[in-house]
Design a protein around this motif. Structure first.
Motif, PDB file in Angstrom:
ATOM      1  N   ARG A  58       0.846  -1.196   0.000  1.00 23.48           N
ATOM      2  CA  ARG A  58       0.000   0.000   0.000  1.00 23.48           C
ATOM      3  C   ARG A  58       0.882   1.246   0.000  1.00 23.48           C
ATOM      4  O   ARG A  58       1.932   1.271   0.631  1.00 23.48           O
ATOM      5  N   ARG A  60       0.346   5.857  -0.542  1.00 23.79           N
ATOM      6  CA  ARG A  60      -0.618   6.959  -0.600  1.00 23.79           C
ATOM      7  C   ARG A  60       0.062   8.167  -1.237  1.00 23.79           C
ATOM      8  O   ARG A  60       1.201   8.478  -0.926  1.00 23.79           O
ATOM      9  N   TYR A  61      -0.683   8.810  -2.126  1.00 21.00           N
ATOM     10  CA  TYR A  61      -0.269  10.105  -2.661  1.00 21.00           C
ATOM     11  C   TYR A  61      -1.414  11.059  -2.376  1.00 21.00           C
ATOM     12  O   TYR A  61      -2.522  10.874  -2.873  1.00 21.00           O
ATOM     13  N   ARG A  62      -1.143  12.035  -1.541  1.00 21.29           N
ATOM     14  CA  ARG A  62      -2.172  12.958  -1.066  1.00 21.29           C
ATOM     15  C   ARG A  62      -3.343  12.168  -0.504  1.00 21.29           C
ATOM     16  O   ARG A  62      -3.176  11.404   0.422  1.00 21.29           O
ATOM     17  N   ASP A  63      -4.533  12.275  -1.080  1.00 23.14           N
ATOM     18  CA  ASP A  63      -5.685  11.556  -0.532  1.00 23.14           C
ATOM     19  C   ASP A  63      -6.018  10.280  -1.307  1.00 23.14           C
ATOM     20  O   ASP A  63      -7.070   9.689  -1.111  1.00 23.14           O
ATOM     21  N   VAL A  64      -5.117   9.842  -2.184  1.00 26.67           N
ATOM     22  CA  VAL A  64      -5.371   8.661  -3.006  1.00 26.67           C
ATOM     23  C   VAL A  64      -4.487   7.495  -2.552  1.00 26.67           C
ATOM     24  O   VAL A  64      -3.267   7.600  -2.559  1.00 26.67           O
ATOM     25  N   GLU A  65      -5.142   6.404  -2.158  1.00 26.11           N
ATOM     26  CA  GLU A  65      -4.389   5.194  -1.828  1.00 26.11           C
ATOM     27  C   GLU A  65      -4.181   4.405  -3.121  1.00 26.11           C
ATOM     28  O   GLU A  65      -5.066   4.360  -3.976  1.00 26.11           O
ATOM     29  N   TYR A  66      -3.018   3.795  -3.246  1.00 27.17           N
ATOM     30  CA  TYR A  66      -2.743   2.937  -4.396  1.00 27.17           C
ATOM     31  C   TYR A  66      -1.886   1.776  -3.942  1.00 27.17           C
ATOM     32  O   TYR A  66      -1.435   1.719  -2.807  1.00 27.17           O
TER      33      TYR A  66
END
Length: 100
Positions: A58, A60-66
């Motif tokens: 997991r 995260r970039y800002r408010d986006v999990e990827y």
């Protein structure tokens, strides 16, 4: 910037990050992925890639999990590599602890 545990971030992974997460310059995407894969990795599951099970982490970039699958070294490769970037709703195989 040098990373103590570098990964080869493929051009495909960069494009998928740009399409799915944020349209940033390639060099910035590579730095973000490398930074996410250092010390504090959170394993989310596994995925089959090239007939092998690859851990998926997991990030995260800002408010986006990827999610970032990691393929093991192949012939001629010095480092494990990042084949793509996934969103949380994309298919991964969750690891289950063995009981008993």
């Amino acid at each position: 910037m040098r990373f103590k545990k570098p990964f080869f971030v493929t051009p495909h992974a960069v494009r998928r990050f740009q399409e799915r997460i944020a349209d940033l310059p390639a060099a910035q995407v590579i730095r973000l992925i490398q930074a996410a894969l250092q010390d504090n990795r959170q394993m989310a599951g596994v995925q089959v890639y090239n007939k092998e099970r690859c851990p998926v982490f997991r990030a995260r970039y800002r408010d986006v999990e990827y999610m970032i699958p990691i393929a093991q070294q192949g012939k001629g490769r010095q480092w494990p590599y990042v084949p793509t970037v996934l969103l949380p709703d994309m298919r991964t195989y969750i690891l289950h602890e063995r009981r008993g």
